[in-house]
Design a protein around this motif. Structure first.
Motif, PDB file in Angstrom:
ATOM      1  N   GLY A  44       0.585  -1.259  -0.042  1.00 17.70           N
ATOM      2  CA  GLY A  44      -0.020  -0.037  -0.071  1.00 17.70           C
ATOM      3  C   GLY A  44       0.839   1.421  -0.213  1.00 17.70           C
ATOM      4  N   GLY A  45       1.882   0.807  -0.247  1.00 12.20           N
ATOM      5  CA  GLY A  45       3.414   2.489  -0.930  1.00 12.20           C
ATOM      6  C   GLY A  45       3.907   2.816   0.286  1.00 12.20           C
ATOM      7  N   ARG A  46       3.882   1.937   1.677  1.00 11.41           N
ATOM      8  CA  ARG A  46       3.776   2.128   3.311  1.00 11.41           C
ATOM      9  C   ARG A  46       5.168   0.805   3.282  1.00 11.41           C
ATOM     10  NH1 ARG A  46      -1.114   0.575   3.874  1.00 11.41           N
ATOM     11  NH2 ARG A  46      -0.015  -1.796   4.961  1.00 11.41           N
ATOM     12  N   LEU A  47       6.533   1.236   2.870  1.00 10.33           N
ATOM     13  CA  LEU A  47       7.586   0.676   2.934  1.00 10.33           C
ATOM     14  C   LEU A  47       7.805   0.938   4.438  1.00 10.33           C
ATOM     15  CD1 LEU A  47       9.020   0.594   0.019  1.00 10.33           C
ATOM     16  CD2 LEU A  47       7.614  -1.666   0.535  1.00 10.33           C
ATOM     17  N   ASN A  48       7.991   0.084   4.973  1.00  7.46           N
ATOM     18  CA  ASN A  48       9.399   0.154   6.284  1.00  7.46           C
ATOM     19  C   ASN A  48      10.626  -0.203   6.642  1.00  7.46           C
ATOM     20  OD1 ASN A  48       6.229   1.460   7.773  1.00  7.46           O
ATOM     21  ND2 ASN A  48       5.749  -1.469   8.355  1.00  7.46           N
ATOM     22  N   ASP A  49      11.299  -0.323   5.491  1.00  5.59           N
ATOM     23  CA  ASP A  49      12.522  -0.475   5.091  1.00  5.59           C
ATOM     24  C   ASP A  49      12.927  -0.486   3.981  1.00  5.59           C
ATOM     25  OD1 ASP A  49      14.924  -1.544   6.231  1.00  5.59           O
ATOM     26  OD2 ASP A  49      13.697  -3.817   6.246  1.00  5.59           O
ATOM     27  N   ASP A  50      14.284  -0.970   3.472  1.00  6.61           N
ATOM     28  CA  ASP A  50      15.229  -0.475   2.419  1.00  6.61           C
ATOM     29  C   ASP A  50      15.035  -1.399   1.235  1.00  6.61           C
ATOM     30  OD1 ASP A  50      16.322  -2.520   3.842  1.00  6.61           O
ATOM     31  OD2 ASP A  50      17.899  -2.352   2.549  1.00  6.61           O
ATOM     32  N   LEU A  51      14.031  -1.501  -0.318  1.00 10.65           N
ATOM     33  CA  LEU A  51      13.456  -2.120  -0.740  1.00 10.65           C
ATOM     34  C   LEU A  51      15.154  -2.242  -2.019  1.00 10.65           C
ATOM     35  CD1 LEU A  51      11.263  -4.212  -2.433  1.00 10.65           C
ATOM     36  CD2 LEU A  51      10.921  -1.636  -3.331  1.00 10.65           C
ATOM     37  N   ALA A  52      15.621  -3.095  -2.145  1.00  8.66           N
ATOM     38  CA  ALA A  52      16.815  -3.774  -2.804  1.00  8.66           C
ATOM     39  C   ALA A  52      17.257  -4.585  -3.676  1.00  8.66           C
ATOM     40  CB  ALA A  52      17.697  -3.287  -2.820  1.00  8.66           C
ATOM     41  N   MET A  53      16.976  -5.373  -4.968  1.00 15.21           N
ATOM     42  CA  MET A  53      16.483  -6.198  -5.591  1.00 15.21           C
ATOM     43  C   MET A  53      18.342  -5.980  -6.895  1.00 15.21           C
ATOM     44  SD  MET A  53      12.534  -7.500  -5.960  1.00 15.21           S
ATOM     45  CE  MET A  53      11.856  -5.934  -6.145  1.00 15.21           C
ATOM     46  N   ILE A  54      18.436  -7.464  -7.365  1.00 12.16           N
ATOM     47  CA  ILE A  54      19.389  -7.559  -8.464  1.00 12.16           C
ATOM     48  C   ILE A  54      19.061  -8.755  -8.895  1.00 12.16           C
ATOM     49  CG2 ILE A  54      21.694  -8.413  -6.853  1.00 12.16           C
ATOM     50  CD1 ILE A  54      23.297  -6.596  -9.497  1.00 12.16           C
ATOM     51  N   VAL A  55      18.632  -9.586 -10.304  1.00  6.20           N
ATOM     52  CA  VAL A  55      18.822 -10.458 -11.024  1.00  6.20           C
ATOM     53  C   VAL A  55      20.388 -10.877 -11.915  1.00  6.20           C
ATOM     54  CG1 VAL A  55      17.315 -11.259 -12.611  1.00  6.20           C
ATOM     55  CG2 VAL A  55      16.108 -10.499 -11.085  1.00  6.20           C
ATOM     56  N   LEU A  56      20.655 -11.697 -11.781  1.00  6.90           N
ATOM     57  CA  LEU A  56      22.103 -12.069 -12.028  1.00  6.90           C
ATOM     58  C   LEU A  56      21.331 -13.119 -13.472  1.00  6.90           C
ATOM     59  CD1 LEU A  56      24.399 -12.539  -9.016  1.00  6.90           C
ATOM     60  CD2 LEU A  56      23.936 -10.541 -10.741  1.00  6.90           C
ATOM     61  N   GLN A  57      22.142 -13.883 -14.150  1.00  6.02           N
ATOM     62  CA  GLN A  57      21.670 -14.436 -15.122  1.00  6.02           C
ATOM     63  C   GLN A  57      22.697 -15.032 -15.895  1.00  6.02           C
ATOM     64  OE1 GLN A  57      18.276 -14.481 -17.983  1.00  6.02           O
ATOM     65  NE2 GLN A  57      19.811 -15.592 -19.891  1.00  6.02           N
ATOM     66  N   ARG A  58      23.353 -16.211 -15.449  1.00  2.00           N
ATOM     67  CA  ARG A  58      24.302 -17.148 -16.119  1.00  2.00           C
ATOM     68  C   ARG A  58      23.574 -16.922 -17.967  1.00  2.00           C
ATOM     69  NH1 ARG A  58      28.860 -19.604 -15.302  1.00  2.00           N
ATOM     70  NH2 ARG A  58      28.403 -19.736 -12.918  1.00  2.00           N
ATOM     71  N   ASP A  59      24.887 -16.182 -18.779  1.00  3.90           N
ATOM     72  CA  ASP A  59      23.873 -16.776 -20.270  1.00  3.90           C
ATOM     73  C   ASP A  59      24.901 -17.916 -21.165  1.00  3.90           C
ATOM     74  OD1 ASP A  59      22.147 -14.715 -19.877  1.00  3.90           O
ATOM     75  OD2 ASP A  59      23.368 -12.959 -20.140  1.00  3.90           O
ATOM     76  N   ARG A  60      26.424 -18.335 -20.500  1.00  2.59           N
ATOM     77  CA  ARG A  60      26.871 -19.127 -21.151  1.00  2.59           C
ATOM     78  C   ARG A  60      27.130 -20.472 -20.245  1.00  2.59           C
ATOM     79  NH1 ARG A  60      32.251 -17.773 -20.298  1.00  2.59           N
ATOM     80  NH2 ARG A  60      32.794 -15.967 -19.190  1.00  2.59           N
ATOM     81  N   THR A  61      27.197 -20.999 -20.811  1.00  2.00           N
ATOM     82  CA  THR A  61      28.076 -22.021 -20.484  1.00  2.00           C
ATOM     83  C   THR A  61      29.317 -22.312 -19.753  1.00  2.00           C
ATOM     84  OG1 THR A  61      26.237 -23.515 -21.588  1.00  2.00           O
ATOM     85  CG2 THR A  61      27.504 -24.832 -20.349  1.00  2.00           C
ATOM     86  N   ALA A  62      29.296 -22.747 -18.214  1.00  2.00           N
ATOM     87  CA  ALA A  62      30.019 -22.761 -18.294  1.00  2.00           C
ATOM     88  C   ALA A  62      31.690 -23.688 -18.465  1.00  2.00           C
ATOM     89  CB  ALA A  62      30.556 -22.971 -16.879  1.00  2.00           C
ATOM     90  N   SER A  63      32.832 -23.186 -19.164  1.00  2.00           N
ATOM     91  CA  SER A  63      34.018 -24.023 -19.530  1.00  2.00           C
ATOM     92  C   SER A  63      34.252 -24.567 -19.269  1.00  2.00           C
ATOM     93  CB  SER A  63      34.688 -23.367 -20.290  1.00  2.00           C
ATOM     94  OG  SER A  63      34.792 -22.375 -20.373  1.00  2.00           O
TER      95      SER A  63
END
Length: 141
Positions: free
Chosen positions: A122-141
């Motif tokens: 409801g627009g009432r955040l009582n704390d920080d709001l942080a996010m990040i999405v990491l994606q593995r785009d290539r196969t590990a060698s």
């Protein structure tokens, strides 16, 4: 967190952080990567080097290893996301919502989740709001 280029894994050390969500597969299932033996909060587990010059706390920051393969995504977030509540006091259903919109690219996924958390609370955040999405785009060698 360590994501080596040459292995399909992610290594995590938890110092009380919320567990990252692994988003995997075409259905984008969400799995919390909970470290089985969390470490003390940063700064609280480090003692001066012993007489031999070795860090006596090095062992308490041992990483846990999880699969992290081509196409997998990791959603990292602060407790302000997972502890956001609606008017009834219910916590934000992060895994459910992340799964529902996981077909979006990482940037738009974060934007959608951030807007949804704000709306849910409801627009009432009582704390920080942080996010990040990491994606593995290539196969590990």
């Amino acid at each position: 967190m360590d994501i080596p280029d040459d292995e399909p894994v992610v290594r995590l050390i938890s110092c009380g952080h919320p567990p990252p969500l692994l988003l995997r597969g075409p259905a984008r299932t969400a799995l919390a990567l909970t470290v089985p033996e969390p470490s003390p909060p940063l700064g609280l587990g480090v003692w001066p080097a012993d007489a031999h010059g070795t860090d006596s706390a090095a062992g308490c920051y041992a990483p846990a290893t999880f699969p992290f393969e081509h196409g997998d995504r990791l959603l990292l977030y602060t407790d302000g996301v997972s502890e956001a509540r609606n008017a009834d006091g219910d916590f934000y259903p992060l895994a459910e919502r992340a799964t529902a919109w996981a077909d979006k690219a990482p940037g738009p996924l974060v934007e959608r989740l951030a807007a949804d958390v704000r709306a849910y609370a409801g627009g009432r955040l009582n704390d920080d709001l942080a996010m990040i999405v990491l994606q593995r785009d290539r196969t590990a060698s």
